[in-house]
Scaffold this active site. Structure first.
Site, PDB file in Angstrom:
ATOM      1  N   GLY A   1       0.818  -1.214   0.000  1.00 19.18           N
ATOM      2  CA  GLY A   1       0.000   0.000   0.000  1.00 19.18           C
ATOM      3  C   GLY A   1       0.845   1.255   0.000  1.00 19.18           C
ATOM      4  O   GLY A   1       0.384   2.324   0.402  1.00 19.18           O
ATOM      5  N   GLY A   2       2.077   1.136  -0.469  1.00 27.04           N
ATOM      6  CA  GLY A   2       3.001   2.267  -0.430  1.00 27.04           C
ATOM      7  C   GLY A   2       2.979   3.147  -1.654  1.00 27.04           C
ATOM      8  O   GLY A   2       3.842   4.023  -1.798  1.00 27.04           O
ATOM      9  N   SER A   3       2.007   2.957  -2.521  1.00 28.14           N
ATOM     10  CA  SER A   3       1.972   3.727  -3.760  1.00 28.14           C
ATOM     11  C   SER A   3       1.371   5.116  -3.597  1.00 28.14           C
ATOM     12  O   SER A   3       1.576   5.996  -4.438  1.00 28.14           O
ATOM     13  CB  SER A   3       1.195   2.960  -4.831  1.00 28.14           C
ATOM     14  OG  SER A   3      -0.096   2.619  -4.350  1.00 28.14           O
TER      15      SER A   3
ATOM     16  N   VAL B   1      -3.874  -7.508  -3.233  1.00 27.60           N
ATOM     17  CA  VAL B   1      -3.715  -8.227  -1.973  1.00 27.60           C
ATOM     18  C   VAL B   1      -4.979  -8.952  -1.528  1.00 27.60           C
ATOM     19  O   VAL B   1      -4.954  -9.703  -0.548  1.00 27.60           O
ATOM     20  CB  VAL B   1      -3.211  -7.302  -0.840  1.00 27.60           C
ATOM     21  CG1 VAL B   1      -1.812  -6.790  -1.146  1.00 27.60           C
ATOM     22  CG2 VAL B   1      -4.182  -6.164  -0.591  1.00 27.60           C
TER      23      VAL B   1
ATOM     24  N   TYR C   1     -15.102  -1.782   7.641  1.00 26.54           N
ATOM     25  CA  TYR C   1     -13.883  -1.013   7.880  1.00 26.54           C
ATOM     26  C   TYR C   1     -13.525  -1.024   9.369  1.00 26.54           C
ATOM     27  O   TYR C   1     -12.391  -1.324   9.753  1.00 26.54           O
ATOM     28  CB  TYR C   1     -14.060   0.429   7.388  1.00 26.54           C
ATOM     29  CG  TYR C   1     -12.794   1.243   7.461  1.00 26.54           C
ATOM     30  CD1 TYR C   1     -11.844   1.175   6.450  1.00 26.54           C
ATOM     31  CD2 TYR C   1     -12.529   2.076   8.546  1.00 26.54           C
ATOM     32  CE1 TYR C   1     -10.674   1.912   6.503  1.00 26.54           C
ATOM     33  CE2 TYR C   1     -11.370   2.820   8.613  1.00 26.54           C
ATOM     34  CZ  TYR C   1     -10.443   2.733   7.598  1.00 26.54           C
ATOM     35  OH  TYR C   1      -9.272   3.456   7.675  1.00 26.54           O
ATOM     36  N   ALA C   2     -14.513  -0.721  10.212  1.00 25.49           N
ATOM     37  CA  ALA C   2     -14.258  -0.688  11.652  1.00 25.49           C
ATOM     38  C   ALA C   2     -13.847  -2.054  12.172  1.00 25.49           C
ATOM     39  O   ALA C   2     -12.896  -2.185  12.952  1.00 25.49           O
ATOM     40  CB  ALA C   2     -15.485  -0.168  12.397  1.00 25.49           C
TER      41      ALA C   2
ATOM     42  N   LYS D   1     -10.315  -3.009  11.083  1.00 23.66           N
ATOM     43  CA  LYS D   1      -9.267  -2.281  11.788  1.00 23.66           C
ATOM     44  C   LYS D   1      -9.142  -2.752  13.240  1.00 23.66           C
ATOM     45  O   LYS D   1      -8.034  -2.814  13.789  1.00 23.66           O
ATOM     46  CB  LYS D   1      -9.531  -0.778  11.718  1.00 23.66           C
ATOM     47  CG  LYS D   1      -9.460  -0.215  10.295  1.00 23.66           C
ATOM     48  CD  LYS D   1      -8.117  -0.500   9.635  1.00 23.66           C
ATOM     49  CE  LYS D   1      -8.007   0.116   8.259  1.00 23.66           C
ATOM     50  NZ  LYS D   1      -6.688  -0.132   7.630  1.00 23.66           N
TER      51      LYS D   1
END
Length: 245
Positions: A15-17, A65, A150-151, A154
């Site tokens: 996710g470094g893009s 991914v 999402y919650a 995470k």
């Protein structure tokens, strides 16, 4: 030599893009590391002109991914790895996460792939006595009314950080995490690009400003460095005080 000198080390930022991950990637690059990033577009050139994306000096690979086979294929490189930063993430708005398709997609990217990537690189990280940094969110510690997947994903990332932190400590791998608050990225544009919503969000942040990718990079550099040598399984909240009340 500085404790924040990563010269000679290999770092992979999934996710470094763009966004937070891109800021973290450049934080390591600026301190001497050879940095690899995974993103979703076909080539590095496809990010030209994209706000929050700079692939200068980074080695890029396109990896979905959500696909375990794609992770396994891409994880053949780099052959040596010192730091693995897991910063992948997605969200579905307009209550799309209440539907099975939205739920499954978010969980696959935000949670399942964390374990898949960690397992894929476990042996190389153990050989290097390296570290994993799992990027979650303050949403992992509170309700997120419109985004249940999402919650939940995470919160799962925070729990996974604890569990792998304990399970792999004796393998020589330190596993920690960081939980960003509000940072201007494509995932938060629904707030940051609407002045009224942004003003309301800023009122809730004691520091009075949004976080930046550079703020998150500072936390990641600390967690990967010898300064955090006795830190295992912890998630550092980096939110300007947002979650304090």
């Amino acid at each position: 030599m500085s404790d924040l000198d990563f010269s000679g080390q290999n770092v992979l930022v999934v996710g470094g893009s763009s966004g937070i991950g891109n800021g973290v990637a450049h934080g390591f690059r600026q301190r001497g590391a050879q940095v690899h990033v995974w993103g979703t577009r076909a080539s590095a050139g496809d990010y030209d002109g994209v706000e929050g994306s700079d692939l200068t000096g980074l080695t890029y690979a396109c990896v979905d991914v959500a696909d375990r086979a794609a992770i396994a294929a891409a994880a053949r490189k780099p052959e040596r790895l010192d730091v693995l930063v897991l910063c992948q993430g997605t969200v579905v708005y307009r209550r799309g996460e209440f539907a099975p398709e939205g739920w499954d997609r978010v969980m696959a990217v935000n949670l399942d792939s964390l374990m898949d990537c960690s397992m894929a690189f476990h042996d190389r990280l153990a050989a290097a006595k390296g570290s994993i940094i799992i990027v979650s969110s303050v949403s992992g510690f509170q309700s997120n009314r419109g985004n249940p997947a999402y919650a939940a994903s995470k919160a799962g990332a925070v729990s996974l950080t604890k569990t792998l932190g304990e399970a792999w400590a004796r393998d020589g791998i330190r596993v920690n995490g960081l939980a960003p608050g509000l940072v201007a990225t494509k995932l938060t544009a629904v707030t940051t690009q609407h002045p009224d919503r942004l003003a309301g969000a800023l009122r809730a942040i004691p520091a009075g400003r949004m976080g930046t990718p550079a703020d998150m990079a500072g936390a990641a550099l600390f967690l990967a460095s010898p300064l955090a040598a006795y830190v295992h399984g912890q998630t550092l909240i980096v939110d300007g005080g947002l979650s304090l009340s």
